[in-house]
Design a protein around this motif. Sequence first.
Motif, PDB file in Angstrom:
ATOM      1  N   VAL A 153     -38.164  -4.360  -5.481  1.00  6.66           N
ATOM      2  CA  VAL A 153     -37.034  -3.525  -5.066  1.00  6.66           C
ATOM      3  C   VAL A 153     -37.047  -3.338  -3.549  1.00  6.66           C
ATOM      4  N   ILE A 154     -38.214  -3.078  -2.965  1.00 11.37           N
ATOM      5  CA  ILE A 154     -38.326  -2.911  -1.513  1.00 11.37           C
ATOM      6  C   ILE A 154     -37.818  -4.155  -0.794  1.00 11.37           C
ATOM      7  N   ASP A 155     -38.267  -5.320  -1.243  1.00  8.31           N
ATOM      8  CA  ASP A 155     -37.845  -6.590  -0.637  1.00  8.31           C
ATOM      9  C   ASP A 155     -36.332  -6.741  -0.719  1.00  8.31           C
ATOM     10  N   TYR A 156     -35.758  -6.422  -1.871  1.00  9.62           N
ATOM     11  CA  TYR A 156     -34.308  -6.547  -2.045  1.00  9.62           C
ATOM     12  C   TYR A 156     -33.551  -5.602  -1.109  1.00  9.62           C
ATOM     13  N   LEU A 157     -34.027  -4.359  -0.982  1.00  7.85           N
ATOM     14  CA  LEU A 157     -33.350  -3.397  -0.115  1.00  7.85           C
ATOM     15  C   LEU A 157     -33.423  -3.809   1.353  1.00  7.85           C
ATOM     16  N   LEU A 158     -34.549  -4.401   1.757  1.00  9.52           N
ATOM     17  CA  LEU A 158     -34.743  -4.750   3.166  1.00  9.52           C
ATOM     18  C   LEU A 158     -34.125  -6.089   3.533  1.00  9.52           C
ATOM     19  N   THR A 159     -34.103  -7.042   2.605  1.00 11.27           N
ATOM     20  CA  THR A 159     -33.698  -8.411   2.958  1.00 11.27           C
ATOM     21  C   THR A 159     -32.605  -8.986   2.068  1.00 11.27           C
ATOM     22  N   ASN A 161     -29.555  -7.715   1.229  1.00  8.52           N
ATOM     23  CA  ASN A 161     -28.170  -7.329   1.508  1.00  8.52           C
ATOM     24  C   ASN A 161     -27.500  -6.676   0.303  1.00  8.52           C
ATOM     25  N   PRO A 162     -28.066  -5.581  -0.210  1.00  6.96           N
ATOM     26  CA  PRO A 162     -27.468  -4.922  -1.378  1.00  6.96           C
ATOM     27  C   PRO A 162     -26.076  -4.389  -1.076  1.00  6.96           C
ATOM     28  N   GLY A 163     -25.188  -4.524  -2.041  1.00 12.09           N
ATOM     29  CA  GLY A 163     -23.806  -4.101  -1.877  1.00 12.09           C
ATOM     30  C   GLY A 163     -23.583  -2.665  -2.304  1.00 12.09           C
ATOM     31  N   PRO A 164     -22.334  -2.199  -2.255  1.00  9.44           N
ATOM     32  CA  PRO A 164     -22.024  -0.809  -2.594  1.00  9.44           C
ATOM     33  C   PRO A 164     -22.240  -0.474  -4.068  1.00  9.44           C
ATOM     34  N   GLU A 165     -22.382  -1.512  -4.920  1.00  5.68           N
ATOM     35  CA  GLU A 165     -22.627  -1.252  -6.340  1.00  5.68           C
ATOM     36  C   GLU A 165     -24.040  -0.750  -6.597  1.00  5.68           C
ATOM     37  N   ILE A 166     -24.945  -0.928  -5.611  1.00  4.31           N
ATOM     38  CA  ILE A 166     -26.326  -0.475  -5.762  1.00  4.31           C
ATOM     39  C   ILE A 166     -26.410   1.005  -5.409  1.00  4.31           C
ATOM     40  N   GLU A 242     -43.687  -6.549   5.976  1.00  2.00           N
ATOM     41  CA  GLU A 242     -44.051  -5.692   7.096  1.00  2.00           C
ATOM     42  C   GLU A 242     -43.338  -6.097   8.379  1.00  2.00           C
ATOM     43  N   MET A 243     -42.765  -7.316   8.405  1.00  2.00           N
ATOM     44  CA  MET A 243     -41.978  -7.766   9.556  1.00  2.00           C
ATOM     45  C   MET A 243     -40.482  -7.605   9.325  1.00  2.00           C
ATOM     46  N   ALA A 244     -40.065  -7.149   8.147  1.00  2.00           N
ATOM     47  CA  ALA A 244     -38.638  -7.051   7.820  1.00  2.00           C
ATOM     48  C   ALA A 244     -37.971  -5.945   8.633  1.00  2.00           C
ATOM     49  N   PRO A 245     -36.681  -6.103   8.931  1.00  2.00           N
ATOM     50  CA  PRO A 245     -35.958  -5.043   9.655  1.00  2.00           C
ATOM     51  C   PRO A 245     -35.773  -3.820   8.774  1.00  2.00           C
ATOM     52  N   PRO A 246     -35.578  -2.641   9.371  1.00  2.00           N
ATOM     53  CA  PRO A 246     -35.423  -1.414   8.591  1.00  2.00           C
ATOM     54  C   PRO A 246     -34.086  -1.360   7.852  1.00  2.00           C
ATOM     55  N   SER A 247     -34.022  -0.445   6.900  1.00  2.00           N
ATOM     56  CA  SER A 247     -32.826  -0.264   6.077  1.00  2.00           C
ATOM     57  C   SER A 247     -32.342   1.178   6.206  1.00  2.00           C
ATOM     58  N   PRO A 248     -31.032   1.417   6.134  1.00  2.00           N
ATOM     59  CA  PRO A 248     -30.529   2.795   6.177  1.00  2.00           C
ATOM     60  C   PRO A 248     -30.664   3.531   4.854  1.00  2.00           C
ATOM     61  N   ARG A 249     -31.126   2.861   3.823  1.00  5.30           N
ATOM     62  CA  ARG A 249     -31.227   3.494   2.510  1.00  5.30           C
ATOM     63  C   ARG A 249     -32.416   4.455   2.451  1.00  5.30           C
ATOM     64  N   SER A 250     -32.339   5.401   1.485  1.00  3.71           N
ATOM     65  CA  SER A 250     -33.359   6.439   1.336  1.00  3.71           C
ATOM     66  C   SER A 250     -33.862   6.470  -0.104  1.00  3.71           C
TER      67      SER A 250
END
Length: 311
Positions: A153-159, A161-166, A242-250
């Motif tokens: 799940v972490i990988d999916y959120l960071l890399t 590109n989850p859409g508004p359905e998530i 650990e090198m992935a860009p941050p995400s605005p999700r919480s």
Amino acid sequence: MPERFIPDSVVAGLRPLAAAAMSLPHEQAYRTYYGLEKISAEQVRLGFFDAAGYRIAAQVWWPKAPRATLVLLHGYYDHLALYRHVIEWALGMDFVVLAFDLPGHGLSSGARASISDFAEYQAVLKGALELAKQLALPQPLHLFGQSTGGAIVIDYLLTGNPGPEIGQSILFSPLVRPRAWGWSKLSYRLLKPFVRQISRRFTENSHDAEFIDFLHNRDSLQPQCLPTAWVGSLARWVMHIEMAPPSPRSPLIVQGESDMTVDWQHNLRVLKEKFAAPKVLLLPEARHHMANESKHYRDQYFAFLTEQLRS
């Protein structure tokens, strides 16, 4: 209860999930053995979908008046049939539950407890999300992951590109690095030229004694070895994440402070850097297998999750 459940007939009889129904005798035996028949739902399906070259076993439970969906990803060595407590909570929230066995786990195909690249887990998750669309499961799609399932799940959120359905993401004892990761990497490098797998060492990763006894002694779907290929894939994934860009999700994170499987202090530091103000529930004395911790801990984290998702 039979001494052991033999899964071969269930695997052989799996049908495409879109056309499946929980009706065949061997499917009922599977549900009974793992206590899934105790789950109250309007409709249940067991079947498979294809993703990343694997045949992925999956189940869906529908409540009477569904208003969202929980997509459930289990931990390493686990399978979906061990997650009855989470499934029952989600149905009580009026969520449809879509759960599936990861490659090499449970009733899914693949070398047991192995993976050549963690990117394959991403392809399987995306296949499950596409399946949710095909089945017209209600949105938002909330994501739940225990340990390695949390890593996916972490990988999916960071890399991914989850859409508004998530919708919301729930991480139980999420894996970023395992405990004693430096020693594990050294051991991997030393062993890799000589062995393909080592015997699994079972641990008491929950205070629920009945669950631990079942897991150690009666669960036919438990892998018995740790493939070195999986450790190598994990090592590459740790650097990737650990090198992935941050995400605005919480995301919502539930972590036990007596977890001896993951390096949870390091992992929480990483996740607080990667995500925007994740909400963390720390449970003193709770161990790693949070989804099957004792009722004392389950009551606390389900109350936390219920409050967060209803607000």
